[in-house]
Each structure stands twice: as C-alpha cells, then as structure tokens.
Scaffold this motif. Structure first.
Motif, PDB file in Angstrom:
ATOM      1  N   ASP A  80       0.884  -1.165   0.000  1.00 30.88           N
ATOM      2  CA  ASP A  80       0.000   0.000   0.000  1.00 30.88           C
ATOM      3  C   ASP A  80       0.921   1.214   0.000  1.00 30.88           C
ATOM      4  OD1 ASP A  80      -1.597   2.211   0.697  1.00 30.88           O
ATOM      5  OD2 ASP A  80      -2.949   0.987   1.899  1.00 30.88           O
ATOM      6  N   TYR A  82       0.562   4.416  -0.530  1.00 30.85           N
ATOM      7  CA  TYR A  82       0.155   5.586   0.246  1.00 30.85           C
ATOM      8  C   TYR A  82       0.532   5.398   1.709  1.00 30.85           C
ATOM      9  CZ  TYR A  82      -2.736   8.474   3.211  1.00 30.85           C
ATOM     10  OH  TYR A  82      -3.151   9.323   4.213  1.00 30.85           O
ATOM     11  N   SER A  83       0.136   4.281   2.279  1.00 28.32           N
ATOM     12  CA  SER A  83       0.370   4.030   3.693  1.00 28.32           C
ATOM     13  C   SER A  83       1.856   3.843   3.996  1.00 28.32           C
ATOM     14  CB  SER A  83      -0.428   2.807   4.155  1.00 28.32           C
ATOM     15  OG  SER A  83      -0.202   2.543   5.513  1.00 28.32           O
ATOM     16  N   SER A  86       3.534   7.412   3.644  1.00 26.32           N
ATOM     17  CA  SER A  86       3.050   8.406   4.619  1.00 26.32           C
ATOM     18  C   SER A  86       3.083   7.898   6.053  1.00 26.32           C
ATOM     19  CB  SER A  86       1.621   8.826   4.275  1.00 26.32           C
ATOM     20  OG  SER A  86       0.718   7.752   4.528  1.00 26.32           O
ATOM     21  N   GLY A  90      -3.806   2.932   5.864  1.00 26.33           N
ATOM     22  CA  GLY A  90      -4.157   2.826   4.450  1.00 26.33           C
ATOM     23  C   GLY A  90      -5.570   2.338   4.262  1.00 26.33           C
ATOM     24  N   THR A 128       9.133   2.932  -8.067  1.00 27.92           N
ATOM     25  CA  THR A 128       8.050   3.884  -7.810  1.00 27.92           C
ATOM     26  C   THR A 128       7.639   4.585  -9.101  1.00 27.92           C
ATOM     27  OG1 THR A 128       8.842   4.184  -5.554  1.00 27.92           O
ATOM     28  CG2 THR A 128       7.362   5.872  -6.406  1.00 27.92           C
TER      29      THR A 128
END
Length: 191
Positions: A80, A82-83, A86, A90, A128
């Motif tokens: 995940d 995003y999770s 950050s 998520g 990425t």
C-alpha cells in the motif's frame, strides 16, 4: 542468485557484500491462500516481494464492493504505497490468492539500507516511477477504452494471470461487474 536479487539487478548492480546486507534486512514468510497480510485501516510497514505464489491488493467501498488495484505474482512487488510512504493508515487489503513465499522489507530497514547502500534509493525510485506510469496508464485506459479493450489489454499484459485469477477479480480490476464480464467474455469467444 535469489529472485529478489535478480529483480534488483535489472536496475542496479550490487556487490556480494551489498547483496548479503540487503538480504539480512529482509524476512521470508510463507502464507496460505486466502490469508490477508494487510488490512484496510492498518499502517503498511513493509514492501512485499513475491518469490512464488500470487497476491492482490484491493479495497472495499461503502457498498461492500471490492475493487482490485493490483495483482502480484512471482518476481513482483506489492504494498500500500500511500500508507507505506506516509506511515498513515491505508485503505487497501493485501490478500494471498494462492500459497505464497513472500519477502518482507520493512520501511525502517529500507530507510537504513538507503543510507548503507545509497544506490538502492535509485532502485526503489525506478520501482516507484514504473508504478506511477503503470497507474496513470491504467487510469487513462479506464477513461478512454471500452471494457472489451481493457480486457484485451489485460490479457496481453498479464497472460499468466488469466488462468490463475478468479474471473470476478479480473472483472473488478478492469472495472466491470462479474455479470457484465461474463457476457462480454462470451461475446468475445463467439467472435
């Protein structure tokens, strides 16, 4: 040479010492099919590399409809993003679709490896970037291609997944209902 080192060597070269250091920061776990290794609402603490088996990431909307975001088979990464980046909760689940051996690299160890082996930052930047390009391409396909065209593209891009992944999950991935997918597939087969 291990599969994960082969994957890394597609983009950067590691010395034997660097390979050993990298591998020492990973953990290999075996999972049974139908195991959820990350739940929505959790903070993703690892990147997952599939040595063998098959995983998927998905979310569930308010109407309890699953939306498949990614599949990962042998030699692919999943998480995940995003999770993981950050370090906030998520909204993805990661599920094992068939028994799998998975290499886990924790966010903490990844950051430590960036300091100890700086060229690994380049490797993960390339991963990425490739993920970003792939997600943008998929978004544009969803906006501009018909369901049939999206399915045909899926078949060409991921031929090994056609027989491994349940049809309802392929339908979810290309953005159609299982019923529509079934009718569409019958129509394609009749051509």
């Amino acid at each position: 040479m291990s599969l994960i080192i082969q994957n890394i060597s597609k983009h950067i070269s590691l010395t034997q010492e660097e390979e050993f250091l990298f591998l020492s920061k990973t953990q290999i776990l075996n999972y049974k099919a139908k195991t959820i290794i990350l739940h929505s609402g959790e903070i993703c603490k690892h990147s997952y590399f599939v040595n063998n088996g098959l995983l998927r990431s998905f979310n569930i909307n308010d109407n309890i409809v699953e939306h498949v975001l990614h599949f990962a088979c042998e030699g692919w990464w999943i998480g995940d993003m995003y999770s993981l980046i950050s370090q906030k909760p998520g909204n993805l689940f990661i599920e094992v679709l068939e028994d799998a051996e998975v290499v886990l690299l924790s966010k903490e160890n990844q950051e430590q490896l960036f300091i100890e082996i700086p060229k690994l930052e380049r490797f993960f930047r390339i991963l990425t970037e490739n993920s970003l390009v792939s997600n943008q391409e998929r978004l544009m396909d969803n906006l501009s291609l018909s369901a049939e065209e999206r399915f045909e593209k899926f078949c060409k891009k991921y031929p090994s997944l056609i027989q491994k992944v349940p049809q309802k999950q392929i339908a979810s991935y290309i953005g159609v209902t299982p019923e529509f997918f079934s009718k569409m597939k019958s129509k394609i087969l009749r051509k």
